[in-house]
Write a protein that holds these residues in place. Structure first.
Motif, PDB file in Angstrom:
ATOM      1  N   THR A  37       0.853  -1.184   0.000  1.00 41.42           N
ATOM      2  CA  THR A  37       0.000   0.000   0.000  1.00 41.42           C
ATOM      3  C   THR A  37       0.892   1.239   0.000  1.00 41.42           C
ATOM      4  O   THR A  37       2.114   1.139  -0.003  1.00 41.42           O
ATOM      5  CB  THR A  37      -0.905   0.034   1.247  1.00 41.42           C
ATOM      6  N   ALA A  38       0.259   2.398   0.038  1.00 42.76           N
ATOM      7  CA  ALA A  38       1.021   3.653   0.113  1.00 42.76           C
ATOM      8  C   ALA A  38       1.661   3.841   1.480  1.00 42.76           C
ATOM      9  O   ALA A  38       2.501   4.731   1.649  1.00 42.76           O
ATOM     10  CB  ALA A  38       0.103   4.832  -0.195  1.00 42.76           C
ATOM     11  N   LEU A  39       1.298   3.018   2.454  1.00 43.48           N
ATOM     12  CA  LEU A  39       1.883   3.098   3.782  1.00 43.48           C
ATOM     13  C   LEU A  39       3.140   2.234   3.819  1.00 43.48           C
ATOM     14  O   LEU A  39       3.081   1.028   3.578  1.00 43.48           O
ATOM     15  CB  LEU A  39       0.875   2.627   4.839  1.00 43.48           C
ATOM     16  N   ALA A  40       4.252   2.854   4.112  1.00 41.86           N
ATOM     17  CA  ALA A  40       5.562   2.185   4.015  1.00 41.86           C
ATOM     18  C   ALA A  40       5.591   0.896   4.831  1.00 41.86           C
ATOM     19  O   ALA A  40       5.256   0.885   6.018  1.00 41.86           O
ATOM     20  CB  ALA A  40       6.658   3.127   4.492  1.00 41.86           C
ATOM     21  N   GLY A  41       5.982  -0.195   4.170  1.00 46.57           N
ATOM     22  CA  GLY A  41       6.154  -1.472   4.847  1.00 46.57           C
ATOM     23  C   GLY A  41       4.886  -2.272   5.063  1.00 46.57           C
ATOM     24  O   GLY A  41       4.949  -3.380   5.607  1.00 46.57           O
ATOM     25  N   TRP A  42       3.747  -1.746   4.634  1.00 45.47           N
ATOM     26  CA  TRP A  42       2.475  -2.431   4.865  1.00 45.47           C
ATOM     27  C   TRP A  42       1.848  -2.885   3.562  1.00 45.47           C
ATOM     28  O   TRP A  42       1.726  -2.110   2.617  1.00 45.47           O
ATOM     29  CB  TRP A  42       1.499  -1.507   5.574  1.00 45.47           C
ATOM     30  N   THR A  43       1.436  -4.149   3.528  1.00 44.69           N
ATOM     31  CA  THR A  43       0.581  -4.648   2.457  1.00 44.69           C
ATOM     32  C   THR A  43      -0.869  -4.341   2.818  1.00 44.69           C
ATOM     33  O   THR A  43      -1.176  -3.855   3.916  1.00 44.69           O
ATOM     34  CB  THR A  43       0.743  -6.161   2.296  1.00 44.69           C
ATOM     35  N   GLY A  44      -1.764  -4.672   1.911  1.00 44.80           N
ATOM     36  CA  GLY A  44      -3.177  -4.537   2.214  1.00 44.80           C
ATOM     37  C   GLY A  44      -3.592  -5.387   3.399  1.00 44.80           C
ATOM     38  O   GLY A  44      -4.476  -5.003   4.175  1.00 44.80           O
ATOM     39  N   LYS A  45      -2.950  -6.548   3.578  1.00 42.86           N
ATOM     40  CA  LYS A  45      -3.275  -7.406   4.714  1.00 42.86           C
ATOM     41  C   LYS A  45      -2.832  -6.771   6.029  1.00 42.86           C
ATOM     42  O   LYS A  45      -3.545  -6.871   7.045  1.00 42.86           O
ATOM     43  CB  LYS A  45      -2.649  -8.791   4.535  1.00 42.86           C
ATOM     44  N   HIS A  46      -1.678  -6.098   6.043  1.00 47.79           N
ATOM     45  CA  HIS A  46      -1.270  -5.354   7.240  1.00 47.79           C
ATOM     46  C   HIS A  46      -2.306  -4.278   7.580  1.00 47.79           C
ATOM     47  O   HIS A  46      -2.691  -4.105   8.741  1.00 47.79           O
ATOM     48  CB  HIS A  46       0.092  -4.685   7.030  1.00 47.79           C
ATOM     49  N   LEU A  47      -2.733  -3.560   6.561  1.00 48.11           N
ATOM     50  CA  LEU A  47      -3.694  -2.487   6.766  1.00 48.11           C
ATOM     51  C   LEU A  47      -5.013  -3.024   7.289  1.00 48.11           C
ATOM     52  O   LEU A  47      -5.615  -2.470   8.229  1.00 48.11           O
ATOM     53  CB  LEU A  47      -3.906  -1.729   5.459  1.00 48.11           C
ATOM     54  N   LEU A  48      -5.473  -4.124   6.722  1.00 50.29           N
ATOM     55  CA  LEU A  48      -6.732  -4.725   7.151  1.00 50.29           C
ATOM     56  C   LEU A  48      -6.619  -5.234   8.585  1.00 50.29           C
ATOM     57  O   LEU A  48      -7.537  -5.052   9.396  1.00 50.29           O
ATOM     58  CB  LEU A  48      -7.106  -5.859   6.199  1.00 50.29           C
ATOM     59  N   ALA A  49      -5.483  -5.861   8.913  1.00 51.30           N
ATOM     60  CA  ALA A  49      -5.272  -6.329  10.283  1.00 51.30           C
ATOM     61  C   ALA A  49      -5.265  -5.160  11.258  1.00 51.30           C
ATOM     62  O   ALA A  49      -5.812  -5.248  12.370  1.00 51.30           O
ATOM     63  CB  ALA A  49      -3.959  -7.110  10.379  1.00 51.30           C
ATOM     64  N   HIS A  50      -4.650  -4.057  10.861  1.00 52.37           N
ATOM     65  CA  HIS A  50      -4.602  -2.868  11.716  1.00 52.37           C
ATOM     66  C   HIS A  50      -6.000  -2.327  11.974  1.00 52.37           C
ATOM     67  O   HIS A  50      -6.353  -2.002  13.121  1.00 52.37           O
ATOM     68  CB  HIS A  50      -3.740  -1.796  11.063  1.00 52.37           C
ATOM     69  N   VAL A  51      -6.810  -2.196  10.932  1.00 51.16           N
ATOM     70  CA  VAL A  51      -8.157  -1.644  11.093  1.00 51.16           C
ATOM     71  C   VAL A  51      -9.014  -2.563  11.958  1.00 51.16           C
ATOM     72  O   VAL A  51      -9.786  -2.095  12.814  1.00 51.16           O
ATOM     73  CB  VAL A  51      -8.794  -1.389   9.716  1.00 51.16           C
ATOM     74  N   ALA A  52      -8.889  -3.872  11.765  1.00 52.51           N
ATOM     75  CA  ALA A  52      -9.644  -4.815  12.591  1.00 52.51           C
ATOM     76  C   ALA A  52      -9.196  -4.750  14.043  1.00 52.51           C
ATOM     77  O   ALA A  52     -10.023  -4.710  14.966  1.00 52.51           O
ATOM     78  CB  ALA A  52      -9.486  -6.225  12.037  1.00 52.51           C
TER      79      ALA A  52
END
Length: 240
Positions: A37-52
């Protein structure tokens, strides 16, 4: 809480943002979530895990508000990061289900709070003591901004204008309190408001749409952001 931002506003934005995030997520095929994603070091799965995980953490604050029992969002910043990394290794179907369940659980727990409980003081992950009234705003901010970060074609200009103005107020206050970035004066081309960020040096005037200013201040790529003169707009330190 900002004087012109009510709990009803925050609950409305939280509900809108939750739907917006869910729609953006539904538009992405599973394999896209493995991509950066546009967030350094994060895939979409990292982002989804973070939001959850964020919803689960805010459920902790709702429990604190309801019972008075101190229940931090996370046991530690390190544990938060480990949980996100572990979550990003889960199957996509599990992540999607987790994101849905945690969001629904948070909304249910907040609906249980009475007026006295909404006023109870809780502590954010950054260590700020705030009334539980702030919980819906904290969640609205997460789901709205990260719906854009998912990369499903959504932009800041797709978010509600009243939410963007409130978010800009919030970021300006935080950056001004930190004082570690450049001083700025912000002017929106499509909104009557103006903002001043306290910081280092003489203030640089930055002009853009409300969406452009909010994207810029939050550290996201922004279109049509300009300043007086030919130099690019100043780089900013991390927002959160």
């Amino acid at each position: 809480m900002a004087a012109d931002r009510t709990r009803a506003d925050s609950l409305r934005w939280m509900a809108q943002g939750s739907k917006t995030f869910a729609a953006a997520l539904a538009a992405l095929p599973d394999d896209r979530l493995d991509q950066p994603t546009a967030l350094a070091g994060w895939t979409g799965k990292h982002l989804l895990a973070h939001v959850a995980a964020n919803a689960d953490a805010l459920v902790n604050l709702a429990h604190w508000a309801r019972t008075g029992e101190e229940t931090p969002m996370y046991s530690s910043p390190q544990q938060r990061d480990r949980d996100i990394d572990a979550g990003a290794r889960r199957p996509v179907a599990e992540l999607r289900a987790w994101a849905t369940l945690s969001s629904e659980t948070l909304q249910a727990r907040l609906a249980e709070l009475d007026e006295q409980q909404w006023r109870r003081q809780v502590r954010t992950a950054q260590g700020r003591t705030v009334p539980a009234n702030e919980i819906p705003w904290m969640r609205a901010r997460e789901v709205m901004v990260h719906a854009v970060d998912l990369g499903a074609g959504l932009g800041f200009d797709d978010l509600p204008a009243d939410f963007l103005a409130a978010l800009l107020d919030d970021i300006v206050a935080k950056r001004s309190a930190a004082g570690d970035g450049p001083a700025l004066t912000l002017a929106a081309t499509d909104h009557p408001g103006s903002w001043a960020v306290s910081g280092v040096g003489d203030a640089t005037r930055v002009t853009a749409t409300l969406a452009g200013l909010t994207a810029y201040l939050s550290g996201r790529p922004a279109l049509a952001v300009s300043r007086t003169g030919d130099e690019p707009v100043p780089e900013l330190p991390r927002w959160l």
